[in-house]
Motif scaffolding. Sequence first.
Motif: not given
Length: 230
Positions: A134-143, A163-169
């Motif tokens: 459904v979406g809502g995933l976190l995407q990051c570019v560090p540094h 970098n893409t991360y999925h976190f659950g409830s």
Amino acid sequence: MSHHYHRYGIVTVTNLIEAQTRQAVRAEAERLLGEHSERRDLRLETTGFTRRSMSVVPSEKIANNSELVTSTYANPSLLGALQTIAGEKLHPCPKADEEFLITRQEQRGDTHGWHWGDFSFALIWVLVAPPIDVGGLLQCVPHTSWDKTTPRINNYLAENPINTYHFGSGDVYFLRTDTTLHRTIPLREDATRIILNMTWAGDRDLTRNFDADDRWWDNADVSAASAIKE
């Protein structure tokens, strides 16, 4: 955990916090949203007009109405663990309007677009998360670094891995917010994503000047904001 944090700008810390605490914080956030939420739909000039579409509970509302959140923020065991991961001291956020934030994404297209944080550290409690498709995933570019006059977000995205991360409830993660460009992938349908953000400062933040009028979570009419037209 510290190695992962310094390499990627983020680390999952769910196991550092008891399940009953995470459940209590979720119930508290849902209560505060029911009593104090305000809707935001805007684009922000200082991040290249990236989008903010969600409901929020501003920091002062949380601080004045939740002993649970304020006591958790000041908990010595939690703070000590985060400082061990960061390898440096975490200071209470110098600006009252950025100490806490609750957000709820709920409508198709809701997103917290590409951005950085003014202060160094954030603990993000993912209290309710939609299914991964459904979406809502976190995407990051560090540094990376934030120049509010020339944010160059597309340059960073073109020149670096995302970098893409999925976190659950119930998951919680620790983020280096001032040097990690990040966003949430827009929801593709109506769904619920609720987070609580707790912010701390590093030594480097205590003497910085934050004069840009872009604090959209506190005031939808800041000068850096523009209305969404589509």
